[in-house]
Design an enzyme around this catalytic site. Structure first.
Site, PDB file in Angstrom:
ATOM      1  CE  LYS A   1      -4.533   0.687   0.291  1.00 19.01           C
ATOM      2  NZ  LYS A   1      -5.550  -0.339  -0.022  1.00 19.01           N
TER       3      LYS A   1
HETATM    4  N1  GLU Z   1      -7.329   0.013  -3.086  1.00 13.43           N
HETATM    5  C1  GLU Z   1      -8.061  -1.171  -3.406  1.00 13.43           C
HETATM    6  C2  GLU Z   1      -8.069  -2.112  -2.224  1.00 13.43           C
HETATM    7  O1  GLU Z   1      -7.912  -1.700  -1.100  1.00 13.43           O
HETATM    8  C3  GLU Z   1      -7.606  -1.812  -4.704  1.00 13.43           C
HETATM    9  C4  GLU Z   1      -6.195  -2.266  -4.732  1.00 13.43           C
HETATM   10  C5  GLU Z   1      -5.722  -2.753  -6.100  1.00 13.43           C
HETATM   11  O2  GLU Z   1      -6.527  -2.817  -7.016  1.00 13.43           O
HETATM   12  O3  GLU Z   1      -4.532  -3.075  -6.204  1.00 13.43           O
HETATM   13  O4  GLU Z   1      -8.319  -3.273  -2.366  1.00 13.43           O
END
Ligand code: GLU
Length: 417
Positions: free
Chosen positions: A105
């Site tokens: 993240k």
């Molecule tokens: N931000 C989204 C999540 O928390 C998508 C992450 C992604 O598609 O890599 O799952």
């Protein structure tokens, strides 16, 4: 989020799952720590000529099952513990739905709504430059999260491609369609939430048609979930955003609300006869389905006794604390956990990445039907594990996920060297 550390939540669920799986401490010690944490100070020249420096992160929790994967959050409350937790949740989310990724993240402590478009673009480009050494189509693939969107992903794709000297669409997902984004990605998280809601209600002998639904959060996840649920016959009785919420037990006109929030307007300026409520009130409404689709730590020990929803489907990451989750489980409230319920987004990110690597693009129908299969299978295995082990859906999801991650470690031959 003072006093609350979301990473403590992560450690508690990992320990619990590992204990149920009978693992010794040594067997899973490694996955309690993120593999790599990068902190960057991102300088931006603001429109008025001044310079501001923003704190940013990219944290890779695991690459055991494949490249790291996860969104980038733009929010004033972003801090290291939040990004660490969000990165770990991605690892377990990808594992539980069986896509070949680890978890990561990123985030920047900024309110994107207070920046001009130029400032936001400059911030994004400089941040991309600073994390470029650790991202890439084979290593770590960012995506949208709270406060970022397809346009921002387009800027990331361009900045990274410029640095590399060639066009690299696979470095990021959730891109605009014109840059190699996937059809269906914009709706994917909300579609996954809707599928999970249907699956869960089905198991409980309930139906989505006519069910009353309250949705906290009108970002991508909340608004698309509410739209798809109302299209499927669910009755949206309450919605909220940062400015507060509205409630009508007879059902709201969600089409009209969507037009309002899509124009980037807050709900407090939406004209309605529906009752004005606060976010806390929304969480405590007597509804069939509650969908927290905003931030972490919304359902916690302070309000859990007041929660009256029959079923909770977590659109957000980490909306329920561990203690609150246990209290709900004791009371027989079924909670579809975040790592299952909101996994539709990363699932279609995976499809987007596969399309980018092959330079061969799929129809929206194909994307949606693959998503349906993936979400149905994941739900089925979580439900069955919960039944077999007589545990909550969250614990079941972590049992499946932790097992897959620890198995990957062992299949690789254990700790190297
Ligand atoms: N931000 C989204 C999540 O928390 C998508 C992450 C992604 O598609 O890599 O799952």
């Amino acid at each position: 989020m003072s006093g609350y550390n979301p990473y403590d939540n992560v450690l508690a669920v990992i320990d619990n799952a590992a204990k149920l799986l009978g693992y010794t401490q040594q067997e899973y010690e490694q996955i309690k720590f993120p593999e790599r944490e990068m902190k960057v100070s991102v300088p931006v020249r603001m429109d008025d000529g001044s310079v501001k420096v923003f704190e940013g992160f990219r944290i890779q929790h695991s690459t055991l099952r494949g490249p790291a994967k996860g969104g980038i959050r733009f929010h004033p409350d972003v801090d290291v513990n939040e990004v660490k937790a969000l990165a770990a949740w991605m690892t377990f989310k990808c594992a539980v739905i069986g896509i070949p990724y680890g978890g990561a993240k990123g985030g920047i402590a900024v309110d994107p709504y207070k920046l001009s478009k130029t400032e936001l673009k400059n911030l994004t480009r400089r941040y991309t430059f600073m994390i470029a050494p650790v991202i890439g189509p084979e290593t770590d693939i960012p995506a949208p999260d709270v406060g970022s969107n397809a346009e921002v992903m387009g800027w990331i794709m361009d900045s990274y491609s410029m640095l590399m000297g060639y066009s690299a669409p696979g470095v990021v997902t959730g891109k605009p369609i014109g840059l190699g984004g996937s059809l269906g990605r914009g709706d994917a998280t909300g579609r996954g939430v809707t599928i999970t809601t249907q699956n869960l209600l089905g198991k409980l002998g309930m139906k989505l048609e006519g069910a009353s639904v309250a949705v906290q959060g009108m970002g991508n996840v909340g608004s698309v979930s509410a739209r798809l649920i109302s299209e499927a016959g669910g009755k949206i009785v309450a919605v909220s955003d940062v400015s507060g919420g509205i409630y009508d037990p007879e059902g709201l006109n969600f089409k009209e609300i969507l037009a309002h929030v899509s124009a980037r307007k807050l709900l407090d300026s939406y004209e309605t006869k529906a009752k004005r409520i606060g976010n806390q009130e929304l969480l405590c409404l007597p509804v069939d389905v509650l969908i927290p689709a905003a931030l972490e730590n919304q359902i916690n020990i302070d309000n859990v006794d007041k929660i009256r929803a029959k079923v909770i489907v977590e659109g957000a990451n980490g909306p329920t604390t561990v203690e609150a989750g246990e209290a709900l489980n004791k009371r027989g409230v079924h909670v579809a956990p975040d790592i299952l319920a909101n996994a539709g987004g990363v699932a279609v990110s995976y499809f987007e990445w596969v399309q980018n690597l092959q330079s061969f693009y799929w129809s929206e129908e194909e994307v949606n039907s693959k998503l349906q299969v993936l979400m149905d299978n994941a739900f089925k295995s979580v439900w069955e594990t919960a039944e077999e082990r007589k545990v909550s859906l969250r614990t079941a999801a972590y049992v499946i996920a932790v097992k897959k991650v620890v198995e990957a470690l062992s299949l690789r031959g254990g700790i190297w060297p």
